[in-house]
Design a protein around this motif. Structure first.
Motif, short mmCIF file in Angstrom:
data_model
loop_
_atom_site.label_atom_id
_atom_site.label_comp_id
_atom_site.label_asym_id
_atom_site.label_seq_id
_atom_site.Cartn_x
_atom_site.Cartn_y
_atom_site.Cartn_z
N ILE A 394 16.63 3.80 46.73
CA ILE A 394 18.00 4.36 45.77
C ILE A 394 17.64 3.85 44.22
O ILE A 394 18.04 4.75 43.49
CB ILE A 394 19.10 3.61 46.53
CG1 ILE A 394 19.43 4.27 47.79
CG2 ILE A 394 20.51 4.25 45.72
CD1 ILE A 394 20.48 3.80 48.52
N ALA A 395 17.69 2.60 44.14
CA ALA A 395 17.40 2.02 42.54
C ALA A 395 16.45 3.19 42.05
O ALA A 395 16.32 3.27 40.88
CB ALA A 395 17.06 0.72 42.74
N ASN A 396 15.10 3.06 42.65
CA ASN A 396 13.97 3.86 42.34
C ASN A 396 14.18 5.03 41.93
O ASN A 396 13.93 5.94 40.71
CB ASN A 396 12.78 3.69 43.09
CG ASN A 396 11.51 4.34 42.74
OD1 ASN A 396 10.79 3.89 41.77
ND2 ASN A 396 11.15 5.49 43.12
N MET A 397 14.88 6.04 42.85
CA MET A 397 15.26 7.34 42.67
C MET A 397 16.27 7.53 41.25
O MET A 397 16.07 8.50 40.44
CB MET A 397 16.10 7.91 43.82
CG MET A 397 15.23 8.11 44.94
SD MET A 397 16.03 8.57 46.53
CE MET A 397 16.67 10.18 45.97
N GLY A 398 17.26 6.53 41.13
CA GLY A 398 18.14 6.51 39.92
C GLY A 398 17.15 6.40 38.76
O GLY A 398 17.54 7.07 37.60
N LEU A 399 16.45 5.35 38.59
CA LEU A 399 15.46 5.05 37.59
C LEU A 399 14.47 6.30 37.34
O LEU A 399 14.37 6.83 36.03
CB LEU A 399 14.64 3.79 37.78
CG LEU A 399 15.66 2.76 37.82
CD1 LEU A 399 14.71 1.35 38.28
CD2 LEU A 399 15.98 2.20 36.39
N ASN A 400 14.10 7.14 38.23
CA ASN A 400 13.36 8.31 38.27
C ASN A 400 13.96 9.24 37.28
O ASN A 400 13.47 9.63 36.30
CB ASN A 400 12.99 8.87 39.40
CG ASN A 400 11.80 8.20 40.15
OD1 ASN A 400 10.80 7.97 39.44
ND2 ASN A 400 11.46 8.35 41.34
N VAL A 401 15.50 9.51 37.53
CA VAL A 401 16.05 10.54 36.79
C VAL A 401 16.52 10.28 35.41
O VAL A 401 16.20 10.70 34.46
CB VAL A 401 17.40 10.69 37.80
CG1 VAL A 401 18.39 11.72 36.80
CG2 VAL A 401 17.13 11.36 39.09
N ALA A 402 16.65 8.65 35.03
CA ALA A 402 16.94 8.34 33.87
C ALA A 402 15.91 8.20 33.11
O ALA A 402 15.85 8.48 32.01
CB ALA A 402 17.49 6.74 34.11
N LEU A 403 14.49 7.96 33.43
CA LEU A 403 13.38 7.60 32.81
C LEU A 403 12.41 8.87 32.62
O LEU A 403 11.42 8.90 31.63
CB LEU A 403 12.47 6.75 33.29
CG LEU A 403 13.27 5.25 33.44
CD1 LEU A 403 12.63 4.11 34.27
CD2 LEU A 403 13.69 4.69 31.97
N VAL A 404 12.49 9.69 33.49
CA VAL A 404 11.53 10.97 33.49
C VAL A 404 11.86 11.80 32.35
O VAL A 404 10.64 12.36 31.74
CB VAL A 404 11.68 11.92 34.81
CG1 VAL A 404 12.69 12.52 34.80
CG2 VAL A 404 10.46 12.48 34.99
N PHE A 405 12.80 11.84 31.69
CA PHE A 405 13.08 12.84 30.68
C PHE A 405 12.53 12.16 29.25
O PHE A 405 11.94 12.84 28.63
CB PHE A 405 14.67 13.25 30.53
CG PHE A 405 15.17 14.04 31.54
CD1 PHE A 405 14.99 15.40 31.64
CD2 PHE A 405 15.80 13.39 32.76
CE1 PHE A 405 15.44 16.08 32.81
CE2 PHE A 405 16.45 14.06 33.69
CZ PHE A 405 16.17 15.44 33.72
N PRO A 406 12.89 11.02 29.10
CA PRO A 406 12.16 10.62 27.93
C PRO A 406 10.79 9.96 28.00
O PRO A 406 9.93 10.03 27.04
CB PRO A 406 13.26 9.15 27.58
CG PRO A 406 13.45 8.57 28.71
CD PRO A 406 13.74 10.03 29.61
N LEU A 407 10.37 9.70 29.25
CA LEU A 407 9.04 9.26 29.35
C LEU A 407 7.84 10.02 30.11
O LEU A 407 6.99 9.69 30.10
CB LEU A 407 9.06 7.74 29.74
CG LEU A 407 9.78 6.65 29.13
CD1 LEU A 407 9.73 5.38 29.78
CD2 LEU A 407 9.28 6.51 27.49
#
Length: 517
Positions: A394-407
């Motif tokens: 769950i943490a990884n999925m949230g981080l995916n959404v947060a980080l895929v746009f800038p990085l």
């Protein structure tokens, strides 16, 4: 105890290193022959699905469930009971795998849609991925049978044959790339046939070693067997708990299929470099420590159990931390040396370098999860790793959404790394809280020495290495210089460790420590 574990780990590491070196040769050929394009993205997805299942079975859930039960039979039962248990397990496993393989081949379009939905907008790429998945999916049947054979051999202290077996995957894929691909209308499909052939060859390679032990299983129906039922009960949650990192990598691929063409391949090549130390050391150590922990638990030796974990965790920090830093600091030189030829350009090195650094940051977390999960599964507790695995995913999925746009694709890699550390912290915290694991002496001084040595090594490599040098060198010079700088970095690390007072005996826990069950 520590000498025996160290020797076994070294054997598995050497065999695994041979396989990983051949894997790099394989990937160098793939990059040179096929480059980075829609076709390679399709193959890597078709390969990743059965390869994920390989990790799940060969290095994951099946071993975590099978080895503890097998240890109980070895410690408490007769040889006749052991053979009957193996026969019924083999027959039940073969039937399930055959059915799953058939269903997987039929459902290949659905699986590609699930794991790479971005391919739906590219009809040719989607059809190619479906075609190759139908060829590669039977690999699951073969490699899971290999995992069963490997579990038997490992439990009897025979680590070399199972550790050497993955070499055949690389050999078969190299042969397919060189000799089969020019004969095919779609050359990249040859790689899928290489994967299929590798599964069969790896299974056949196990039989002589099993024959020498007198433990070649005869397939018997056994779903009603007590031992088989226990394996199934342990295995279902362990599938998720031990393989959370691989599930996160699959999520990376799913999201990357929506990113620019080449994103899946950049993630693949960077992941391959992280897999080298993870396989040579992390998986090797996990392979060796699981039977030791299972044996200690079956013998009700709580002190030996904790000491084995303590030894493993110290070794993880000693080797895992400098490996992580080395991958980050030498990312571009490694990618240039291994892959930048013909179809794999300088831009691909830069893009793959971003994701490699992000994955490398989490290397220590990946290895820790491999070592800590057996601390639960060897005690037949598969529920706790599952619970923490869910939290981590769950943490990884949230981080995916947060980080895929800038990085972009590098954000996916970074999210996976952070998720691994989160998972490891939950596992370690629980082992400490329940006093299943009690740290040995002088941990604080041990950590300070490791940190100091890593800081000096990092400053040395950062100050004296320029990745642009590799662009102008020949293949020979690239390889030589890469090995020189890796060796120099390792030498600096070891010298600082020794000067700070570190000795190999500091890996072992004190003999007199007390541990509660």
């Amino acid at each position: 105890m520590s000498k025996k574990l160290f020797k076994s780990t070294a054997i598995v590491s050497v065999m695994t290193m041979l396989s990983r070196i051949l894997g790099f040769i394989r990937d160098m050929l793939l990059a040179r022959i096929f480059g980075v394009n829609a076709g390679t993205d399709a193959f890597f997805v078709a390969f990743k699905i059965p390869n994920f299942l390989r990790r799940l079975f060969a290095e994951g859930a099946f071993a975590q469930a099978f080895v503890p039960v097998l240890s109980d039979y070895k410690e408490q039962g007769s040889n006749a009971a052991l053979r009957a248990f193996l026969d019924r397990t083999a027959g039940s496993l073969a039937l399930v795998l055959m059915l799953v393989s058939i269903v997987g081949m039929i459902a290949a379009p659905v699986l590609i849609t699930l794991f790479a939905p971005g391919f739906l907008w590219e009809e040719k790429q989607y059809d190619l991925a479906v075609q190759m998945l139908r060829i590669t999916f039977p690999y699951l049947f073969f490699i899971s049978s290999v995992a069963f054979a490997g579990g038997i051999l490992n439990s009897h202290g025979k680590f070399a044959v199972p550790a050497f077996t993955p070499v055949f995957l690389n050999l078969c894929m190299i042969a397919a790339a060189i000799w089969l691909s020019p004969l095919m209308a779609e050359p990249v499909v040859a790689l899928a046939w290489g994967v299929f052939a590798a599964g069969l060859v790896q299974l056949l390679f196990q039989f002589p070693a099993l024959w020498r032990l007198g433990l070649v299983p005869r397939l018997r129906w056994g779903f009603g067997d007590k031992g088989v039922r226990k394996i199934m009960a342990l295995m279902l949650p362990a599938i998720f708990g031990v393989s959370i990192t691989q599930i996160n990598l699959l999520l990376d691929t799913l999201i990357a299929s929506f990113l620019p063409s080449g994103s899946v391949s950049w993630l693949y090549y960077s992941d391959r470099l992280v897999e080298f130390p993870l396989g040579v050391f992390g998986i090797a150590l996990a392979t060796v420590i699981l039977p030791e922990l299972s044996k200690n638990h079956a013998a009700k030796n709580a002190q030996g159990f904790s000491q084995s974990l303590d030894w493993g965790l110290r070794l993880v920090l000693l080797i895992g931390m400098p490996a992580s830093l080395g991958l980050m600091l030498l990312a571009e030189p490694m990618l240039t040396t291994l892959f930048q030829y013909e179809e794999f350009g300088a831009d691909d090195v830069i893009m793959a370098g971003h994701s490699l650094k992000a994955y490398a940051l989490g290397l220590l977390g990946f290895i820790l999860v491999k070592i800590l999960v057996p601390g639960f599964t060897s005690r037949k507790d598969t529920k706790t790793p599952v619970k923490f695995g869910i939290y981590a995913m769950i943490a990884n999925m949230g981080l995916n959404v947060a980080l895929v746009f800038p990085l972009a694709h590098a954000g996916l890699a970074l999210a996976t790394s952070l998720g691994a550390f989160f998972n490891a912290s939950l596992l370690l915290g629980t082992l400490l809280k329940k006093r299943i694991y009690q740290p040995g002496p002088a941990w604080r001084l041990f950590i300070l020495r490791i940190i100091l040595a890593n800081e000096v090594m990092a400053v040395f490599l950062y100050k004296f290495v320029d990745s642009r040098w590799w662009l102008g060198w020949s293949v020979y010079d690239r390889v030589v210089q890469l090995f020189v700088w890796i060796a120099l970095g390792a030498l600096v690390y070891l010298m600082v460790l020794l000067l700070s007072g570190f000795r190999i005996r500091h890996l072992s826990a004190a003999k007199g420590m007390t541990v509660q069950s």
